[in-house]
Design a protein around this motif. Structure first.
Motif, mmCIF file in Angstrom:
data_model
loop_
_atom_site.group_PDB
_atom_site.id
_atom_site.type_symbol
_atom_site.label_atom_id
_atom_site.label_comp_id
_atom_site.label_asym_id
_atom_site.label_seq_id
_atom_site.Cartn_x
_atom_site.Cartn_y
_atom_site.Cartn_z
ATOM 1 N N SER A 817 0.959 -1.189 -0.078
ATOM 2 C CA SER A 817 -0.090 0.068 0.075
ATOM 3 C C SER A 817 0.769 1.438 0.061
ATOM 4 O O SER A 817 2.103 1.333 0.391
ATOM 5 C CB SER A 817 -0.893 -0.101 1.278
ATOM 6 N N THR A 821 -3.068 -1.022 -3.259
ATOM 7 C CA THR A 821 -4.679 -0.664 -2.986
ATOM 8 C C THR A 821 -5.405 0.377 -3.406
ATOM 9 O O THR A 821 -6.483 0.817 -3.086
ATOM 10 C CB THR A 821 -4.593 -0.792 -1.299
ATOM 11 N N GLN A 836 -3.690 -1.010 -8.191
ATOM 12 C CA GLN A 836 -4.832 -1.507 -7.651
ATOM 13 C C GLN A 836 -5.489 -2.452 -8.753
ATOM 14 O O GLN A 836 -5.357 -2.266 -9.990
ATOM 15 C CB GLN A 836 -5.824 -0.929 -7.350
#
Length: 999
Positions: A817, A821, A836
């Protein structure tokens, strides 16, 4: 006048003394007197195995100016473990020395001492005392073989095997047989002579059935530690096992005939000879006499039979096989001519819950199956009589799915909607609880009801007793709350609680469950715990998970019941928050896994970094309230600390492993502007010496995410071309194998290199999939006809402009992240440059590094190993591997030497390494497909087993036999047979006795 040597010595000394007196003052005369000295006053032999010899010396020196005589060297005690060797009286001239030899020969284990006196006729140093000590250590005797396996034989028969004993010392060795099943094994109680080799005949003569173990113990003294050879054997009632058993026959009309067969396998170590076949009923006829048929060990023979129906209804019989082994024997198998109609089968037929504290709760499971071969059996319900207030049942389960009871029915009479059970592996599971409210002995009969034509009901006897045990005194950790801190939306984490019995009485603990799950945010991964008994000074732990469904603040509660009449209900508050955070940990948790308390642990690391576009201020980092004090932060950061965008610091943790059981602690990192600290769970489990428990979760089959990390340095042109050339064929082979591959590409460039690099990121992709500006698809699926062309073009976008390879860190950034994400990287001006959608939670992951020099990311390779192993979550470390095409030798010229850092990560994660100088990369890439094709059948172990005798494998909570799996020594992995591979989502547990890894 005295003559002889002594007389001459007296005259000589007298003359010498007179001469000295005439030439020197009295003080000077004393300076030239005879003086003796020894070089030590203590000899320590240290540890010496019993029966072996060690020698040390004491040196007697003439340190004066005139000669003297060494007279004798004697032991002052009578310790037989020591010998003193002295050649007799000797004259020592000034500066000369004489050696006194001392030998140590321990006769038993433990410490011993002796004193030695060395005497002279010197004026100074006439007597010297030397202390001698040593330690008798265990003697290792050579026993071959170390394991005598008598294999399988019939009860009341015997087998003799030989054990070679080599005595390496000059003491006799005693030989005895010990162990739980020692009465089944025998050997002459003999003494092995000194320094001899002896052939010991050992006999196995079982009089009971089952597996048996004993040991031959060889020792040089009665109190000495023995050298052991294991003895194993298995006793069976007869040499044959039958398959199928019973032997089934088709349902036929009266006066008709049908045929069937069974296979008889000789499971013993010796060949046997069949003498004849007989049946208990003339309706059954063997079709082959099989007289004088010899059956070798492990051999299977087919036995055909015929059934002639003489009357209507079921018919049963017995086939008796007469055979000769060590003597005439018989084996029998049931003949079943009932026609294979649905039959209610229940196991077990009695449940004894033992003795529980009043107020406790225990669960046992009954399995209900259809023993027929045609048609469904319908289960209708249960009824009970007796002490039903102390027993109960749960909802019946088909697999993990509850099957409801009919509305309106209540214990002790519950009905179902005719649940079907198919023949074969189909089954229903019924959990029965014993929950005694008072002390005493209790009994009930549980009746299972079905539509079985001949036996519609099966009765299960339920028994249990309860005792008064006093009020439970305990501690429950953590306190005052199980705090998950802050988790980024979309993520989950696991912590846990620990219940310690701190009183003098046992604790009955039951109904352990999450009573308030905050809308599904909190759960117990292992499910609710029915109950159990926690003895004095013992404890248990269990996991609690937090997976917030949306942004917000969550309050939950864990509840359990204890045997404390004043306060039976115990609650533990649960708290967690889910808010966006600039701080990211990679990996998101630190998992030491199961560890033996006698094995050293490897430190575990995680990287905490700022993934926002603005600086942040970290003000605190500490271990929060957990279940124990087992964890320590080895590298505390200097705080407060301002982190620039993308900047971070690595944390290293140690684990004490001195308290058995599972341990959970939260590590919190506080950013000044955020209301809740970032959570990094610390997880570990300490097991007993030598016991290892590895857990895995089976993933989805034939899905593979591949991240190519391709070096973008100026020397990579030829190697990028080779990779592009291999892609079309490789993707086509993936399609043919049915492997759904998703491919993304990033570079080894972490920082920009303007103006040399002219692409959208100026060479600093920093883990972003290329092209970062999205002018082309950044991922490609093998199902697409244009997949190869897309990936080839993306490799071209990597470029050839950089000068610094930091591929391990770009890999970590790309799979962490906020990139993995988010659709957009908040730290950069480029829109929609997040990753993502690339990583599928159900797919395997392969990171393929292609670089012509080694990595320069800075952090230890172990950091990246731990990151990859934690990426898929607990129990899923086997789902992520790195593969490296890097310099490995001098086959061609590369920009740098061997890629040891890339290779270390690839090897530690179970991937593969080969030379970047290969002419064809296709075969190397095919290894990825081989790992991903179909369900995973091989599961690498975290430690090295110390043999396989104690290894067991459980799938979905059920132990499976060794005919379903094998152990691959080369890969240190458990490999399932094709017909036994776990299905997606199933939990696997491998328990074994391990050896400690090298530090």
């Amino acid at each position: 006048m005295t003559t002889g040597r002594n007389g001459k010595r007296i005259i000589w000394l007298s003359l010498l003394a007179g001469a000295l007196a005439a030439c020197h003052e009295p003080g000077e005369t004393r300076g030239v007197q005879a003086a003796a000295a020894v070089d030590t006053t203590a000899l320590d032999f240290g540890e010496v195995p019993v029966g072996e010899w060690r020698e040390k010396v004491v040196r007697l020196r003439n340190v004066g100016y005139v000669p003297f005589h060494a007279l004798e060297a004697l032991k002052l005690g009578d310790n037989p473990a020591y010998e003193v060797s002295f050649d007799g009286e000797a004259r020592l001239m000034p500066g000369e020395e004489k050696v006194v030899r001392v030998r140590f020969h321990p006769l038993d284990e433990g410490g011993s001492e002796e004193s030695l006196r060395v005497s002279t006729d010197a004026n100074s140093g006439q007597a010297h005392t030397v202390t001698v000590r040593g330690q008798g250590a265990p003697l290792t005797v050579r026993l071959e073989p170390a394991l005598l396996d008598f294999e399988t034989l019939e009860v009341d028969s015997e087998r003799v095997l030989r054990l070679t004993i080599t005595n390496p010392v000059d003491l006799p060795l005693s030989v005895t047989v010990k162990g739980d099943a020692a009465k089944a094994f025998s050997a002459d109680n003999i003494t092995v002579p000194p320094q001899a080799t002896y052939q010991l005949e050992t006999k196995y003569f079982p009089r009971d059935l089952g597996e048996m173990r004993a040991q031959v113990e060889v020792r040089p003294c009665d109190t000495c530690t023995p050298t052991v050879a294991e003895l194993t054997g298995r006793s069976v009632a007869s040499a044959f096992v039958f398959d199928p058993a019973p032997v089934p026959f088709d349902q036929i009309p009266v006066h008709e005939t049908t045929r069937s067969f069974t296979r008889a396998k000789n499971i013993t170590w010796r060949p046997v000879t069949i003498q004849g076949l007989n049946t208990s009923d003339t309706a059954f006829t063997p079709l082959e006499a099989m007289t004088a048929t010899q059956v070798q060990p492990g051999e299977v023979v087919r036995m055909p039979l015929e059934f002639a129906a003489r009357f209507s209804g079921p018919n049963m019989g017995t086939l008796t096989v007469g055979y000769e082994s060590d003597k005439p024997r018989q084996a029998q198998v049931t003949l079943d001519a009932r026609g294979g109609r649905p039959t209610l089968a229940v196991a077990p037929l009695a449940l004894d819950f033992g003795n529980l504290p009043a107020g406790g709760k225990l669960a046992k499971t009954i399995r209900i199956t259809n023993a027929g071969t045609t048609g469904n059996l319908y289960f209708k319900g249960v009824k009970a009589e007796g002490s039903t207030a102390h027993f109960s049942v749960d909802a019946i389960l088909r697999g993990k799915t509850p099957q409801p009871w009919k509305p309106g029915s209540a214990w002790p009479a519950l009905e179902t909607e005719d649940l079907p059970i198919a023949p074969g592996t189909d089954a229903l599971d019924l959990t029965v609880y014993f929950e005694p409210q008072t002390s005493g002995a209790f009994e009930a009969k549980l009746v299972l009801v079905s539509d079985d034509l001949f036996n519609p009901e099966r009765t299960i006897l339920l028994t249990g007793t309860a005792r008064d045990s006093g009020a439970c005194v305990y501690t429950l950790k953590p306190q005052p709350v199980l705090d998950f801190g802050n988790l980024e939306p979309g993520r989950g984490a696991v912590l846990g609680f620990r219940f310690d019995n701190t009183g003098r009485s046992e604790c009955a603990v039951k109904n352990i469950h999450v009573s308030n799950d905050a809308g599904g945010a909190f759960s117990m991964p292992g499910g609710k715990i029915v109950g159990g008994v926690v003895p004095y000074a013992s404890a248990f732990s269990a996991m609690v998970a937090f997976r917030p469904p949306a942004v917000g603040d969550y309050q939950g509660e864990l509840t359990l019941t204890v045997n404390d009449p004043a306060n039976p209900t115990v609650t533990l508050p649960l708290h967690g928050a889910s808010l966006a955070s600039c701080l990211v940990a990679a990996p998101a948790f630190v998992d030491f896994g199961p560890i033996r308390y006698d094995c050293a642990t490897r430190p575990r690391r995680t990287l905490v970094s700022n993934q926002c576009a603005a600086p942040v201020n970290v003000t605190d980092a500490h271990i929060g309230a957990g279940t124990s004090e087992q964890y320590q932060l080895v590298t505390p950061p200097t705080l407060p600390r301002t982190l620039a965008p993308g900047e971070g610091f690595e944390l290293e943790f140690s684990y004490a492993r001195d308290v058995l059981g599972q341990h959970y602690s939260p590590f919190f990192v506080k950013e000044q502007a955020e209301p809740h600290p970032l959570l990094i769970p610390l997880l570990a489990e300490t097991n007993h010496e030598g016991l290892q428990l590895d857990r895995f979760i089976q993933g989805t089959d034939s899905q593979l995410d591949v991240l190519f990390v391709v070096s973008n340095t100026t020397t990579m042109k030829d190697f990028q071309t080779r990779l592009k050339t291999a892609l079309p064929g490789w993707l086509e082979r993936a399609r043919q194998a049915g492997v759904d591959v998703r491919v993304g590409v990033t570079s080894t460039g972490l920082s920009t290199r303007s103006p040399a690099c002219t692409n959208a990121t100026a060479g600093g992709d920093a883990g972003r999939l290329v092209p970062a500006d999205g002018h082309r698809a950044r991922t490609a699926s093998s199902t697409s006809a244009t997949a190869a062309a897309t990936v080839q073009a993306n490799i071209d976008d990597v470029g050839l402009c950089h000068n610094l390879v930091q591929g391990l860190e770009t890999m970590r950034q790309g799979l962490s992240s906020p990139l993995i994400t988010s659709m957009d990287d908040p730290r950069t001006p480029l829109p929609n440059d997040g990753n993502q959608g690339f990583l599928r939670s159900t797919a395997r992951l392969a990171v393929v590094v292609v670089a012509d020099e080694d990595d320069h990311s800075g952090f230890e390779p172990e950091s990246y190993v731990q990151f990859l192993q934690a990426l898929k979550g607990t129990g899923m470390a086997h789902r992520s591997q790195m593969y490296a095409l890097v310099p490995t030798d001098a086959r061609c010229t590369t920009a740098g030497g061997p890629g040891t850092r890339f290779s270390a990560v690839a090897q530690a994660t179970g991937g593969a390494v080969d030379s970047i100088c290969l002419g064809d990369y296709g075969p190397f890439l095919d290894k990825l497909l081989q790992r991903a094709e179909g369900l995973q059948a091989d599961f690498p172990l975290t430690a090295t087993p110390n043999g396989l005798e104690e290894m067991s494998v459980r799938v979905g909570g059920t132990t499976i036999g060794t005919d379903k799996w094998t152990y691959d020594t080369r890969r240190n992995a458990v490999v399932f047979n094709a017909d036994a591979v776990p299905v997606p989502g199933q939990t696997l547990e491998v328990r074994y006795r391990s050896v400690c890894a090298s530090p």
